[in-house]
Design a protein around this motif. Structure first.
Motif, short mmCIF file in Angstrom:
data_model
loop_
_atom_site.label_atom_id
_atom_site.label_comp_id
_atom_site.label_asym_id
_atom_site.label_seq_id
_atom_site.Cartn_x
_atom_site.Cartn_y
_atom_site.Cartn_z
N ARG A 47 0.84 -1.20 0.00
CA ARG A 47 0.00 0.00 0.00
C ARG A 47 0.87 1.24 0.00
O ARG A 47 1.98 1.23 0.51
CB ARG A 47 -0.91 0.00 1.22
N ALA A 48 0.37 2.32 -0.53
CA ALA A 48 1.11 3.58 -0.64
C ALA A 48 0.98 4.40 0.63
O ALA A 48 0.41 5.49 0.64
CB ALA A 48 0.61 4.36 -1.85
N PHE A 49 1.50 3.86 1.72
CA PHE A 49 1.47 4.52 3.01
C PHE A 49 2.83 4.39 3.66
O PHE A 49 3.62 3.52 3.28
CB PHE A 49 0.40 3.91 3.92
N PRO A 50 3.11 5.24 4.67
CA PRO A 50 4.40 5.11 5.37
C PRO A 50 4.60 3.70 5.91
O PRO A 50 3.65 3.03 6.32
CB PRO A 50 4.28 6.13 6.51
N LYS A 51 5.81 3.24 5.91
CA LYS A 51 6.24 1.93 6.38
C LYS A 51 5.81 0.79 5.45
O LYS A 51 5.90 -0.37 5.80
CB LYS A 51 5.79 1.66 7.81
N ALA A 52 5.32 1.12 4.26
CA ALA A 52 4.96 0.14 3.22
C ALA A 52 4.13 -1.02 3.74
O ALA A 52 4.50 -2.19 3.60
CB ALA A 52 6.22 -0.36 2.52
N PRO A 53 2.94 -0.74 4.33
CA PRO A 53 2.10 -1.85 4.77
C PRO A 53 1.63 -2.68 3.56
O PRO A 53 1.54 -2.17 2.45
CB PRO A 53 0.91 -1.17 5.45
#
Length: 114
Positions: A47-53
């Motif tokens: 996903r395009a979120f911090p920490k690459a979930p």
């Protein structure tokens, strides 16, 4: 379904679509995304979120307070699959249809007999 669960468990579930307006600690059950042509995150998608979930399936036993999506990330998900197996592997063999559940909810309760 989402509305019914939100009414029964408002401390856990919301129908608020705007992330900033959701009560803290609640989860959106978004039935509107569960339709043909709607974008969904496929399993094991970064996903395009911090920490690459990573969008990863979890077992019901993992649903507990303190579960954080960022723990399932690009660095941890491969080891998780190696340890637990692919929880998505038999998805197509265990398909479910929502129509039966909706019909059951619309029908008057049946008395159970033994």
């Amino acid at each position: 379904m989402g509305r019914l669960v939100a009414v029964e468990h408002p401390q856990l579930v919301t129908q608020e679509r705007a992330v900033g307006k959701r009560p803290p600690g609640t989860v959106l059950i978004d039935a509107y995304q569960n339709a043909s042509g709607r974008p969904l995150a496929a399993p094991y998608t970064v996903r395009a979120f911090p920490k690459a979930p990573v969008s990863a399936p979890i077992a019901p036993s993992e649903l507990r307070k303190g579960l954080r999506p960022e723990r399932l990330n690009i660095k941890s998900v491969i080891a998780r699959v190696e340890k637990n197996g692919d929880l998505w592997a038999d998805f197509w063999n265990r398909r479910q249809r929502i129509e039966e559940a909706v019909e059951a909810l619309a029908s008057p309760p049946r008395l159970l007999t033994h």
